[in-house]
Design an enzyme around this catalytic site. Structure first.
Site, PDB file in Angstrom:
ATOM      1  N   GLU A   1       6.766  -4.592  -4.972  1.00 17.22           N
ATOM      2  CA  GLU A   1       7.316  -6.205  -4.255  1.00 17.22           C
ATOM      3  C   GLU A   1       8.046  -6.208  -5.088  1.00 17.22           C
ATOM      4  OE1 GLU A   1       5.828  -9.375  -1.068  1.00 17.22           O
ATOM      5  OE2 GLU A   1       5.578  -7.949  -0.452  1.00 17.22           O
TER       6      GLU A   1
ATOM      7  N   SER B   1       0.547  -9.671  -2.825  1.00 17.17           N
ATOM      8  CA  SER B   1       0.699  -8.312  -2.580  1.00 17.17           C
ATOM      9  C   SER B   1       1.921  -7.079  -3.714  1.00 17.17           C
ATOM     10  CB  SER B   1       1.476  -8.086  -1.138  1.00 17.17           C
ATOM     11  OG  SER B   1       0.444  -8.456   0.557  1.00 17.17           O
TER      12      SER B   1
ATOM     13  N   ARG C   1       9.968  -7.850   3.863  1.00 20.35           N
ATOM     14  CA  ARG C   1      10.219  -8.074   2.425  1.00 20.35           C
ATOM     15  C   ARG C   1      11.465  -7.827   2.264  1.00 20.35           C
ATOM     16  NH1 ARG C   1       6.485  -9.933   4.573  1.00 20.35           N
ATOM     17  NH2 ARG C   1       4.056  -9.730   4.048  1.00 20.35           N
TER      18      ARG C   1
HETATM   19  N1  EPU Z   1      -7.418  -3.247   3.602  1.00 16.79           N
HETATM   20  C1  EPU Z   1      -8.642  -2.224   3.042  1.00 16.79           C
HETATM   21  N2  EPU Z   1      -9.075  -2.204   1.587  1.00 16.79           N
HETATM   22  C2  EPU Z   1      -8.574  -3.059   1.402  1.00 16.79           C
HETATM   23  C3  EPU Z   1      -7.245  -4.156   2.088  1.00 16.79           C
HETATM   24  C4  EPU Z   1      -6.779  -4.011   2.434  1.00 16.79           C
HETATM   25  O1  EPU Z   1      -9.087  -1.132   3.861  1.00 16.79           O
HETATM   26  O2  EPU Z   1      -8.687  -3.468   0.047  1.00 16.79           O
HETATM   27  C5  EPU Z   1      -7.119  -2.685   5.065  1.00 16.79           C
HETATM   28  C6  EPU Z   1      -7.948  -4.007   5.768  1.00 16.79           C
HETATM   29  O3  EPU Z   1      -9.575  -3.573   6.176  1.00 16.79           O
HETATM   30  C7  EPU Z   1      -6.610  -4.553   7.045  1.00 16.79           C
HETATM   31  C8  EPU Z   1      -5.764  -3.690   6.402  1.00 16.79           C
HETATM   32  O4  EPU Z   1      -6.214  -2.727   5.491  1.00 16.79           O
HETATM   33  O5  EPU Z   1      -7.182  -3.141   7.914  1.00 16.79           O
HETATM   34  C9  EPU Z   1      -4.708  -4.304   6.133  1.00 16.79           C
HETATM   35  O6  EPU Z   1      -4.829  -5.513   4.840  1.00 16.79           O
HETATM   36  P1  EPU Z   1      -4.457  -7.335   5.781  1.00 16.79           P
HETATM   37  O7  EPU Z   1      -4.546  -7.609   7.219  1.00 16.79           O
HETATM   38  O8  EPU Z   1      -5.215  -8.017   4.066  1.00 16.79           O
HETATM   39  O9  EPU Z   1      -3.026  -6.849   5.310  1.00 16.79           O
HETATM   40  P2  EPU Z   1      -1.729  -6.037   4.472  1.00 16.79           P
HETATM   41  O10 EPU Z   1      -0.808  -5.894   5.236  1.00 16.79           O
HETATM   42  O11 EPU Z   1      -2.693  -5.999   3.501  1.00 16.79           O
HETATM   43  C10 EPU Z   1       0.377  -8.175   5.100  1.00 16.79           C
HETATM   44  C11 EPU Z   1       1.334  -8.548   3.749  1.00 16.79           C
HETATM   45  C12 EPU Z   1       0.415  -9.803   2.957  1.00 16.79           C
HETATM   46  C13 EPU Z   1       0.129 -11.229   4.657  1.00 16.79           C
HETATM   47  C14 EPU Z   1      -0.866  -9.994   5.524  1.00 16.79           C
HETATM   48  C15 EPU Z   1      -1.125 -10.830   6.366  1.00 16.79           C
HETATM   49  C16 EPU Z   1       2.764  -6.850   2.466  1.00 16.79           C
HETATM   50  C17 EPU Z   1       2.454  -6.413   1.626  1.00 16.79           C
HETATM   51  N3  EPU Z   1       1.419  -7.654   3.426  1.00 16.79           N
HETATM   52  O12 EPU Z   1      -1.387  -7.519   4.083  1.00 16.79           O
HETATM   53  O13 EPU Z   1       1.337 -10.686   2.606  1.00 16.79           O
HETATM   54  O14 EPU Z   1      -0.373 -12.094   4.212  1.00 16.79           O
HETATM   55  O15 EPU Z   1       0.141  -8.780   5.415  1.00 16.79           O
HETATM   56  O16 EPU Z   1      -0.197 -11.244   7.436  1.00 16.79           O
HETATM   57  O17 EPU Z   1       3.174  -6.408   3.901  1.00 16.79           O
HETATM   58  C18 EPU Z   1       2.187 -10.913   0.265  1.00 16.79           C
HETATM   59  O18 EPU Z   1       3.478  -9.765   1.062  1.00 16.79           O
HETATM   60  O19 EPU Z   1       2.287 -11.311  -0.962  1.00 16.79           O
HETATM   61  C19 EPU Z   1       0.983 -11.039   1.064  1.00 16.79           C
HETATM   62  C20 EPU Z   1       0.298 -11.353   0.447  1.00 16.79           C
END
Ligand code: EPU
Length: 350
Positions: free
Chosen positions: A346, A246, A164
């Site tokens: 972000e 995010s 990012r």
């Molecule tokens: N999780 C929780 N509780 C929550 C949210 C997440 O326990 O409320 C846990 C989930 O169960 C999972 C882990 O956290 O095991 C990761 O969650 P998720 O797969 O939803 O991905 P993320 O790391 O929260 C990132 C990107 C997103 C992107 C997704 C999918 C960042 C900051 N965010 O989210 O990007 O869509 O992976 O690849 O890197 C964005 O940057 O705006 C964005 C939406």
């Protein structure tokens, strides 16, 4: 070149925050940038480049001259032995570009479907999702230096992409320092879409989709459809509930720090990175602190993904930038107090 005064920005930022641009110029071509920089009433003003407004928090009326990028066009510009090179105007909607490339038989952007924002914003924060980052498909971009009016082209190395992150998020330090934040306007971006395309599937949500269907060799369109379904189920549509995706980056810690946290919090979601460091799921950290569904004023934590802050006031009583930042700071404090980790926002605060 069209110069407008007191332009409402509520529908030009995906949070739906109400604010005005005191002066706004619509940039539909490179010539509009040249005309703006040649205009004695505009050339010296501080400038703010606005794309899809999907990664900003507006905290008041914008006094800088807003350059609203509306440069359009999508075309195949070159075909090499290895890739199709597709160019898009910075003002094109990102998801429309992804759809167009797939409809035209150029795979590679499918994992990045439904990310809000414009093509011009995509390299700024090196958008990424489901195992693919923009830098994996990036060829080069054209931009204009806002102080000299000179056009220039950058390749991937010159963009200094990170998680990012890019050269466009940094202010230069010293005379030779890299950093183009606030200094350049991206006009066009080119993508190298691989002829030897391979699906990128190694992500838990996609694996779940695979397990639910008999299709074990999905093509790019199938993955695109899965990604759209996954995102629609998990993330709020900004047209319905204002948000900026995010709100915090996933923090990276050393293996020692991670071991220390795991000893205290065995369930923490974490991923080992190639360089030995460990990435923690910020959404999990925020969720563990009990923030899911909580609100401060009209700012809320999305109840299906704690990493996403939302506008609870709709279009009638929209959230203010101040409320979003108050909620963000309260989340930072509680995550820091419990885990000793400072979450980094972000979006850009304007
Ligand atoms: N999780 C929780 N509780 C929550 C949210 C997440 O326990 O409320 C846990 C989930 O169960 C999972 C882990 O956290 O095991 C990761 O969650 P998720 O797969 O939803 O991905 P993320 O790391 O929260 C990132 C990107 C997103 C992107 C997704 C999918 C960042 C900051 N965010 O989210 O990007 O869509 O992976 O690849 O890197 C964005 O940057 O705006 C964005 C939406």
């Amino acid at each position: 070149m069209l110069v407008e005064k007191n332009v409402p920005l509520q529908f030009s930022n995906t949070f739906g925050i109400m604010a005005k641009a005191l002066t706004l110029v619509r940039i539909a071509s490179e010539k509009d940038v040249a005309d703006t920089l040649a205009d004695p009433a505009l050339q010296a003003a501080p400038k703010f480049v606005l794309g899809g407004g999907s990664n900003i928090v507006i905290t008041g009326d914008v006094r800088s001259l807003v350059l609203k990028v509306e440069i359009m066009g999508k075309r195949l510009v070159e075909e090499t032995a290895k890739a199709w090179i597709v160019e898009a105007g910075a003002g094109e909607n990102w998801h429309d570009l992804v759809t167009w490339t797939l409809q035209n038989g150029f795979p590679g952007l499918e994992n990045l479907a439904l990310i809000p924002g414009t093509v011009g914003g995509s390299p700024v924060q090196n958008i990424g999702a489901y195992g693919v980052e923009l830098q994996d498909r990036f060829e080069s971009l054209d931009a204009i230096d806002l102080s000299t009016g000179k056009a220039f082209t950058l390749n991937a190395a010159q963009c200094a992409f990170g998680y990012r992150d890019s050269v466009f998020k940094h202010v230069s330090t010293g005379p030779n320092g890299l950093g183009l934040a606030g200094k350049a306007l991206i006009t066009r971006v080119r993508f190298a879409l691989p002829k030897a395309w391979k699906p990128v599937l190694g992500y838990a949500d996609i694996e779940k989709k695979m397990a639910q269907t008999p299709n074990t060799v999905p093509d790019a369109l199938q993955i695109y459809e899965w990604i759209c379904e996954i995102r629609k189920a998990k993330l709020p549509d900004p047209k319905v509930i204002g948000n900026a995706g995010s709100f915090f980056k996933n923090p990276t810690v050393s293996p020692e720090q991670c071991a220390d946290i795991i000893a205290r919090e065995p369930k923490i979601v974490h991923y080992h990175l190639a360089d030995g460091s460990v990435k923690l799921a910020a959404g999990w950290l925020i969720d563990a602190c009990g923030w899911k569904g909580k609100t401060i004023g009209n700012a809320g934590v999305y109840d299906r993904q704690a990493l996403v802050l939302v506008n609870k006031g709709g279009t009638q009583q929209p959230v203010t930038g101040g409320e979003v930042m108050t909620l963000a700071k309260a989340i930072q404090t509680s995550v820091y107090e419990r885990f000793g980790i400072l979450l980094e926002p972000e979006p850009v605060v304007v």
